[in-house]
Scaffold this active site. Sequence first.
Site: not given
Length: 115
Positions: A22, A50, A70, A95
């Site tokens: 991955e 921002y 997480e 994701k």
Amino acid sequence: MRARLFLSGIRAEGHHGARPGEKDALQPFVVDLDLEVEVTGDDIDATADYRGVTERVRAVVEEGSFDLIEAMAAAIADVCIGIAPIVRATVVVHKPNAATRLGIDGVAAAVTRPE
């Protein structure tokens, strides 16, 4: 005064994932922020920038390496609360391509700091 700012759809690519292979290729991630800010006046310097927040979020995704979204969300939340005048941050990391084989559009994880 306390105000909440919402920044949604911050897109970045990174090498993250827990499964073999991955981290080999870039994957897309989308970050949404719910920021509580201590606003000190009615000018641009009295709130969170921002652009600066977005740049710091993208840096975490693009430069970091996480097995879990997480953990990525927690790292982004920690960065956000380190930016004055942000006093609380809820971060949602999406994701999008994580579970297409399961027939779902994506997965997401949310973390709030301070807890």
